[in-house]
Motif scaffolding. Structure first.
Motif, PDB file in Angstrom:
ATOM      1  N   LEU A 167      65.914 -33.853  16.994  1.00 22.28           N
ATOM      2  CA  LEU A 167      64.518 -33.969  17.556  1.00 22.28           C
ATOM      3  C   LEU A 167      63.577 -33.543  16.798  1.00 22.28           C
ATOM      4  CD1 LEU A 167      65.341 -36.151  20.782  1.00 22.28           C
ATOM      5  CD2 LEU A 167      66.001 -36.530  18.479  1.00 22.28           C
ATOM      6  N   GLY A 169      59.713 -31.784  17.318  1.00 19.56           N
ATOM      7  CA  GLY A 169      59.287 -31.252  18.936  1.00 19.56           C
ATOM      8  C   GLY A 169      58.085 -32.020  19.875  1.00 19.56           C
TER       9      GLY A 169
ATOM     10  N   TYR B  13      68.185 -27.324   6.792  1.00 17.92           N
ATOM     11  CA  TYR B  13      69.669 -26.857   7.460  1.00 17.92           C
ATOM     12  C   TYR B  13      70.845 -27.774   7.736  1.00 17.92           C
ATOM     13  CZ  TYR B  13      65.512 -25.064  10.121  1.00 17.92           C
ATOM     14  OH  TYR B  13      63.814 -24.358  10.447  1.00 17.92           O
ATOM     15  N   ALA B  19      64.019 -29.599   5.102  1.00 18.15           N
ATOM     16  CA  ALA B  19      63.168 -29.306   5.923  1.00 18.15           C
ATOM     17  C   ALA B  19      61.704 -28.860   5.346  1.00 18.15           C
ATOM     18  CB  ALA B  19      63.447 -28.020   6.769  1.00 18.15           C
ATOM     19  N   HIS B  38      52.300 -31.590  11.416  1.00 16.48           N
ATOM     20  CA  HIS B  38      52.281 -31.936  12.499  1.00 16.48           C
ATOM     21  C   HIS B  38      53.461 -31.444  12.821  1.00 16.48           C
ATOM     22  CE1 HIS B  38      55.647 -33.603  10.143  1.00 16.48           C
ATOM     23  NE2 HIS B  38      54.164 -34.363   9.462  1.00 16.48           N
ATOM     24  N   ASN B  39      54.207 -31.922  14.183  1.00 17.42           N
ATOM     25  CA  ASN B  39      55.493 -31.289  14.953  1.00 17.42           C
ATOM     26  C   ASN B  39      56.374 -31.024  13.536  1.00 17.42           C
ATOM     27  OD1 ASN B  39      53.931 -30.959  17.782  1.00 17.42           O
ATOM     28  ND2 ASN B  39      54.820 -29.305  16.981  1.00 17.42           N
ATOM     29  N   GLY B  40      57.462 -30.195  13.211  1.00 14.79           N
ATOM     30  CA  GLY B  40      58.423 -30.764  12.593  1.00 14.79           C
ATOM     31  C   GLY B  40      58.337 -30.568  10.704  1.00 14.79           C
ATOM     32  N   SER B  41      56.458 -30.328  10.750  1.00 11.58           N
ATOM     33  CA  SER B  41      56.462 -30.795   9.162  1.00 11.58           C
ATOM     34  C   SER B  41      57.126 -29.261   8.310  1.00 11.58           C
ATOM     35  CB  SER B  41      55.058 -30.462   8.669  1.00 11.58           C
ATOM     36  OG  SER B  41      54.762 -29.528   9.777  1.00 11.58           O
ATOM     37  N   GLY B  42      58.043 -27.947   9.075  1.00  9.50           N
ATOM     38  CA  GLY B  42      58.063 -27.184   8.105  1.00  9.50           C
ATOM     39  C   GLY B  42      57.772 -25.885   8.478  1.00  9.50           C
ATOM     40  N   LYS B  43      56.405 -25.297   9.232  1.00  9.41           N
ATOM     41  CA  LYS B  43      55.741 -24.659   9.724  1.00  9.41           C
ATOM     42  C   LYS B  43      56.470 -23.249  10.145  1.00  9.41           C
ATOM     43  CE  LYS B  43      53.316 -25.853  12.663  1.00  9.41           C
ATOM     44  NZ  LYS B  43      53.983 -26.892  13.020  1.00  9.41           N
ATOM     45  N   SER B  44      57.423 -23.280  10.925  1.00  8.45           N
ATOM     46  CA  SER B  44      58.283 -22.365  11.385  1.00  8.45           C
ATOM     47  C   SER B  44      59.333 -21.965  10.277  1.00  8.45           C
ATOM     48  CB  SER B  44      59.116 -22.634  12.751  1.00  8.45           C
ATOM     49  OG  SER B  44      57.799 -22.399  13.609  1.00  8.45           O
ATOM     50  N   THR B  45      59.602 -23.176  10.100  1.00  7.32           N
ATOM     51  CA  THR B  45      60.964 -22.693   8.817  1.00  7.32           C
ATOM     52  C   THR B  45      60.018 -21.958   7.456  1.00  7.32           C
ATOM     53  OG1 THR B  45      61.844 -25.456   9.162  1.00  7.32           O
ATOM     54  CG2 THR B  45      62.883 -23.579   6.978  1.00  7.32           C
ATOM     55  N   ARG B  48      60.362 -18.293   8.570  1.00  3.93           N
ATOM     56  CA  ARG B  48      61.921 -17.711   8.842  1.00  3.93           C
ATOM     57  C   ARG B  48      62.068 -17.170   6.666  1.00  3.93           C
ATOM     58  NH1 ARG B  48      62.993 -22.139  11.939  1.00  3.93           N
ATOM     59  NH2 ARG B  48      62.406 -22.161  14.182  1.00  3.93           N
ATOM     60  N   GLN B  86      57.539 -18.527  18.293  1.00  2.00           N
ATOM     61  CA  GLN B  86      56.480 -19.913  19.335  1.00  2.00           C
ATOM     62  C   GLN B  86      56.897 -19.171  20.923  1.00  2.00           C
ATOM     63  OE1 GLN B  86      58.077 -22.691  16.631  1.00  2.00           O
ATOM     64  NE2 GLN B  86      55.938 -24.126  17.659  1.00  2.00           N
ATOM     65  N   GLU B 164      52.539 -20.332  15.886  1.00  2.00           N
ATOM     66  CA  GLU B 164      51.960 -20.753  16.910  1.00  2.00           C
ATOM     67  C   GLU B 164      51.788 -19.525  18.350  1.00  2.00           C
ATOM     68  OE1 GLU B 164      52.871 -25.010  18.292  1.00  2.00           O
ATOM     69  OE2 GLU B 164      53.613 -24.805  16.449  1.00  2.00           O
ATOM     70  N   HIS B 197      47.720 -24.600  15.644  1.00  2.00           N
ATOM     71  CA  HIS B 197      47.504 -26.131  15.586  1.00  2.00           C
ATOM     72  C   HIS B 197      45.530 -26.224  16.264  1.00  2.00           C
ATOM     73  CE1 HIS B 197      50.633 -27.610  15.215  1.00  2.00           C
ATOM     74  NE2 HIS B 197      51.543 -27.678  16.693  1.00  2.00           N
TER      75      HIS B 197
HETATM   76  N1  LIG Z   1      67.772 -24.791  13.917  1.00  2.00           N
HETATM   77  C1  LIG Z   1      67.363 -25.845  12.991  1.00  2.00           C
HETATM   78  N2  LIG Z   1      68.474 -26.954  13.459  1.00  2.00           N
HETATM   79  C2  LIG Z   1      68.030 -28.073  12.596  1.00  2.00           C
HETATM   80  N3  LIG Z   1      66.827 -28.636  12.007  1.00  2.00           N
HETATM   81  C3  LIG Z   1      65.903 -27.935  12.162  1.00  2.00           C
HETATM   82  C4  LIG Z   1      66.274 -26.687  12.787  1.00  2.00           C
HETATM   83  N4  LIG Z   1      64.771 -25.809  13.268  1.00  2.00           N
HETATM   84  C5  LIG Z   1      63.983 -27.058  12.969  1.00  2.00           C
HETATM   85  N5  LIG Z   1      64.377 -27.701  12.632  1.00  2.00           N
HETATM   86  C6  LIG Z   1      63.818 -29.103  11.604  1.00  2.00           C
HETATM   87  O1  LIG Z   1      63.716 -28.522  10.760  1.00  2.00           O
HETATM   88  C7  LIG Z   1      62.282 -29.697  10.393  1.00  2.00           C
HETATM   89  C8  LIG Z   1      61.250 -28.619  10.230  1.00  2.00           C
HETATM   90  O2  LIG Z   1      61.420 -27.614  11.570  1.00  2.00           O
HETATM   91  P1  LIG Z   1      60.125 -26.358  12.158  1.00  2.00           P
HETATM   92  O3  LIG Z   1      60.094 -26.095  12.320  1.00  2.00           O
HETATM   93  O4  LIG Z   1      60.567 -25.708  10.247  1.00  2.00           O
HETATM   94  O5  LIG Z   1      58.856 -27.335  11.958  1.00  2.00           O
HETATM   95  P2  LIG Z   1      57.304 -26.942  12.297  1.00  2.00           P
HETATM   96  O6  LIG Z   1      55.920 -27.107  11.448  1.00  2.00           O
HETATM   97  O7  LIG Z   1      57.470 -24.886  12.973  1.00  2.00           O
HETATM   98  O8  LIG Z   1      57.078 -27.707  13.846  1.00  2.00           O
HETATM   99  P3  LIG Z   1      56.500 -27.193  15.285  1.00  2.00           P
HETATM  100  O9  LIG Z   1      55.309 -27.541  15.652  1.00  2.00           O
HETATM  101  O10 LIG Z   1      57.223 -28.081  16.276  1.00  2.00           O
HETATM  102  O11 LIG Z   1      56.441 -26.286  15.465  1.00  2.00           O
HETATM  103  C9  LIG Z   1      62.269 -31.146  11.573  1.00  2.00           C
HETATM  104  O12 LIG Z   1      62.872 -31.221  11.084  1.00  2.00           O
HETATM  105  C10 LIG Z   1      63.624 -29.727  12.328  1.00  2.00           C
HETATM  106  O13 LIG Z   1      63.367 -30.754  12.989  1.00  2.00           O
END
Ligand SMILES: Nc1ncnc2c1ncn2[C@@H]1O[C@H](COP(=O)(O)OP(=O)(O)OP(=O)(O)O)[C@@H](O)[C@H]1O
Ligand SMILES: Nc1ncnc2c1ncn2[C@@H]1O[C@H](COP(=O)(O)OP(=O)(O)OP(=O)(O)O)[C@@H](O)[C@H]1O
Ligand SMILES: [Mg+2]
Ligand SMILES: [Mg+2]
Lengths: 303, 278
Positions: A167, A169, B13, B19, B38-45, B48, B86, B164, B197
């Motif tokens: 899901l 965040g 992933y 991602a 937005h949340n889940g847009s791929g920033k943490s990816t 990493r 985070q 973050e 954010h």
């Molecule tokens: N360990 C994981 N296993 C599977 N899918 C993942 C994993 N980590 C992230 N995702 C998916 O990859 C996509 C990008 O996630 P990411 O964590 O890079 O987003 P984000 O921009 O950092 O979001 P947030 O603002 O919530 O931190 C999302 O759809 C997320 O659900």
């Protein structure tokens, strides 16, 4: 349920050289039906206080091993600690703390990191099974889980078999909240419920909390560093500083103390910043510090 | 020189969806870049992938010209790129704060004599000197976050990525951390990638990028990006509150211009009001 604390103190590692006085003789009452805010600098005791409300941290006098210190001659006894949540007396070790926990829901910081089950439905059901005294039928569990997911704005049928890890965040956080409210607590306490969410996610979570407040949990208590969030949403807020409570006021009065709040290392809402900046320019906007009221009253000056 | 370069990078992933897809992104040495989305847009990816915690499925990531995909480069890359994540709970390794901070520095081969100094610098920078001998698990949320930031500061990386990292800090803590980061950027040329954010933080960057569903969709000076609010909204990012107030005042017949600056807006309101009263 009304929350009443009087002369509450808490020391971590009391008998060691590393003792930390996290709460120093605080008194605070939160009325049933409030949407209450708790704010304060890092380490001011906010989490320590809220963890008392469902017995995760105990008042010393409720502990078996606790022995009050003997008074010397002429010494007056310290005022008694009071900690009550509705009819639960949290200073009494005979209190049913398990029952208390089902009445006072607690959502921690970043609750989504605590999701662990294989499916969303299992995760939400866990909280329910954990607290219920008798064994629940599968139908009863499904009914409760469905209702909890729906009230947080998620579809049971679509998501029940999904892994929580798949899901977004904001969705994860909703699942975590559903797992707490599934017991239908009277009081819902959330430690920084909107931290880390994007602006839209923040707005949606706050709307969700208002919906829960109206339909589901009578009293909502949020810990927050976001002054706009406090100004827009809370009936009253308490300001913690170094283990004491400095103010307990509705936002409309609290943010008249802008200078003092800034001196305590806190921020003030955008509306209060604008009011201060306008005041310096000889313009007084007498608002309650919500965005809507600020706009309305500013426009009135222009009419 | 490019500190970080993504060349047509994709990553999944493994769940079928990407991602990140076909990302081209570069950060110049000494630059301060904000990443929004937005949340889940791929920033943490994105973060990493920048130090080899994840490996790209397609395309190439380079750090100071070295491809991250080659294992022999990893030590050098981790020395150069420090990330604060985070959630600080997952980042503590030792049972005493100073050991926790020393751990990262020792790992990249900082000589013993220098470690004490680095710990003092890092703890001073985040205002936590008095917690040098404390136990990390016994700290408040914001205090843990500060220790995690200190741990990366002690490495003195050429590139610092903050994912973050200020989300749990109080306003003063956030300001202090941003001041340290900004000073290291300006005075010592440390490259900064700030995932956030918070608008006020993003405004401190030289450049901002906006991510949406695994792609970079906007790029420019931060103030300019926040002014393109209709576009921001299509990427699920709301208009900052001050922009919303400007809009509403204008709709209500008050001639104020768009600004992100409190004093400017107050000045404009004051002028409108005083014109009325003449
Ligand atoms: N360990 C994981 N296993 C599977 N899918 C993942 C994993 N980590 C992230 N995702 C998916 O990859 C996509 C990008 O996630 P990411 O964590 O890079 O987003 P984000 O921009 O950092 O979001 P947030 O603002 O919530 O931190 C999302 O759809 C997320 O659900
Ligand atoms: N488990 C613990 N053991 C020892 N001391 C602790 C523990 N948890 C917190 N403390 C200390 O107690 C004080 C109050 O901490 P608390 O977690 O209540 O702060 P807070 O107001 O929630 O802060 P934050 O905004 O950073 O989350 C701090 O000085 C902290 O270092
Ligand atoms: Mg806390
Ligand atoms: Mg992230």
């Amino acid at each position: 349920m009304r929350i009443k604390a009087e002369h509450l103190s808490y020391v971590y590692n009391a008998s060691s050289p590393f003792a930390t006085h996290a709460l120093n003789d605080i008194s605070l009452t939160i009325e049933e039906g409030e949407f209450f805010g708790i704010l304060g600098h890092t380490g001011s005791g906010k989490s320590t206080f809220v963890q008392h409300l469902n017995g995760l941290l105990r008042v010393p006098s409720s502990l078996k091993k606790y022995k009050p210190k003997k008074l010397k001659k002429g010494e007056t006894p310290p005022p008694p600690t009071v900690l009550q949540v509705g009819a639960f007396d949290l200073t009494d070790k005979k209190t049913d703390f398990r029952e208390l926990r089902s009445r006072v829901g607690m959502v921690f910081q970043y609750p989504e990191y605590q999701l662990f089950a294989e499916t969303v439905a299992q995760d939400v059901a866990f909280g329910l099974k954990n607290f219920s005294k008798e064994k629940l039928t599968d139908e009863a569990v499904e009914k409760a889980v469905r209702a909890a997911l729906e009230v947080v704005g998620l579809s049971y049928d679509e998501l029940k078999d999904t892994s929580p890890f798949d899901l977004s965040g904001g969705q994860k956080r909703r699942v975590a909240i559903a797992g707490v409210i599934v017991t239908r607590p009277d009081v819902l306490v959330l430690d920084e419920p909107a931290a880390g969410l994007d602006p839209l996610g923040k707005r949606e979570i706050m709307q969700l909390l208002h919906r829960l407040h109206e339909e589901w949990c009578k009293t909502v208590v949020i810990v927050s560093h976001d002054m706009d969030e406090i100004a827009e949403n809370c009936t009253r807020a308490a300001v913690f500083s170094e283990g004491t409570v400095k103010f307990v006021l509705p936002p409309s009065e609290l943010f008249r103390h802008s200078e003092e709040l800034i001196a305590l290392g806190l921020d003030i809402p955008l509306t209060a910043k604008l009011c201060l900046a306008l005041e310096k320019r000889g313009v007084t906007v007498d608002c309650d510090f919500t965005t809507e009221d600020f706009i309305r009253r500013t426009l009135a000056l222009n009419a | 020189m490019k500190a970080i370069e993504f060349k047509n990078v994709s990553f999944s992933y493994g769940s079928g969806t990407f991602a990140l897809k076909n990302i081209d992104f570069a950060v110049e040495e000494g630059e301060f870049v904000a990443v929004l989305g937005h949340n889940g847009s791929g920033k943490s990816t994105l973060a990493r992938l920048s130090n080899g915690l994840l490996e790209a499925d397609g395309g190439e990531v380079c750090v100071f010209g070295l491809p991250v995909s080659e294992r022999k480069n990893l030590f050098e890359i981790r020395k150069n790129v420090g990330i604060v994540f985070q959630n600080p709970d997952n980042q503590m390794v030792a049972s005493i704060v100073e050991d926790d901070i020393a751990f990262g520095a020792e790992n990249i081969g900082v000589p013993r004599e220098e470690i004490g100094e680095r710990i003092s610098f890092a703890l001073g920078a985040v205002g936590m000197e008095e917690y040098r001998h404390a136990t990390p698990t016994r700290l408040s949320g914001g205090q843990k976050q500060r220790i995690a930031i200190a741990g990366v500061l002690a490495i003195r990386p050429k590139v610092m990525i903050l994912d973050e990292s200020t989300a749990m800090l109080d306003p003063r803590g956030r300001r202090e951390v941003m001041q340290v980061v900004s000073r290291l950027n300006k005075e010592e040329g440390m490259t900064v990638v700030l995932i956030t954010h918070f608008m006020e933080e993003a405004l401190m960057a030289d450049r901002a990028v906006v991510m949406n569903r695994g792609a970079i969709v906007m790029e420019g000076a931060p103030a300019e990006i926040f002014e393109r609010h209709e576009e921001l909204e299509t990427y699920n990012l709301a208009l900052p509150r001050i922009g919303y107030i400007c809009n509403r005042l204008r709709e209500g017949g008050m001639a104020v211009e768009d600004t992100l600056d409190v004093n400017k807006l107050a000045e404009e309101i004051a002028q409108c009001v005083s014109k009325r009263n003449i």
